[in-house]
Design an enzyme around this catalytic site. Sequence first.
Site: not given
Ligand code: MRU
Length: 337
Positions: A47-49, A84, A188, A229, A239
Amino acid sequence: MAAIQALRWDGRRLSVVDQTLLPGAETWLALTGAADTAAAIARLAVRGAPNIGIAAAYGLAMELSARPSLGALEEGAEILMASRPTAVNLAWAVERVRTAALGAGPSTIASAARSEAQKIHAAEDAASAALSGFGADLLSSARTVLTHCNTGALATGGRGSALGVCIELAERHEGVRVIACETRPLLQGARLTAWELQRLGIPFSLIVDGAAAGLVRRGVVDGVVVGCDRVAANGDVANKVGTYAHALAARAAGVAFVVAGPTSTIDVGTPDGDAIEIEERGAEEVLQFGGVLVAPSGTSVINPAFDVTPASLISALVTEKGVASPLDAASVASLLA
Ligand code: MRU
């Protein structure tokens, strides 16, 4: 302490730490192609963009190593892009690998895809380092910084975006402390950001999301820094859900609200925040806490995984190419020029 890693690429195969099991267990999953990589992304094991972009790029490359054909390329790209919807890094990275593969001959399609995926990974690592420095310059006088979700090494392929800024700030100055929001429903912040900060030895406190606005109003927080994101062409930012509320609180208190992320998260094809598709996730994420039902069974749930913060509430967007402030269509465009 070894650097925190979310994924490992050995030149042929991708392994990822299953983030759904942290902090209880550090379990590595071996991925083999597009379908299992897409499934790992969809259930937030990865996970994470920026990180889902890197994983998807390797997933497509592994698919082409197993099945070097145009059919496999299109099928794999489609499965991965559907995993996603909100973080643009995913579609961006898949499209980059697809273009590289299409430009190669039949005998080099897989190696071209692998090489492009490795380039994406290396660039995201470098972007994390550069933007962390710019963010720490911007917030140089802040000592207590509030952040949301997880934006560290687990989310980015490098040291982090918003959390990278916090880490760099802590390396540069004495007395830096992070306030980490737990980030309901999937925690998270509690499970992952707290785990990273503890391993790094950076002082932090964990709060429930609902405590953030009050702490900002009381003057406890010198700055808010979050990840992103998708950044629309006009600077609106999607985000993790809860981000917008932090931006409103910061504006009301006159506290800086900074968004940090690589330029791979900017999507000039999306005109504004209203045009960003917001992922809606399952009701069980809200109805259960640690597997225990916390609301009457059958309760109706709305579970958007992200929200949109308008550019007008954002003090600055920090990227590896520099800082956009004030944040608007012109400053976003100048980052990409
Ligand atoms: O659903 P997630 O855990 O993938 O969401 C992640 C976020 O919203 C983060 O803030 C975003 O991806 C930035 S990660 C550098």
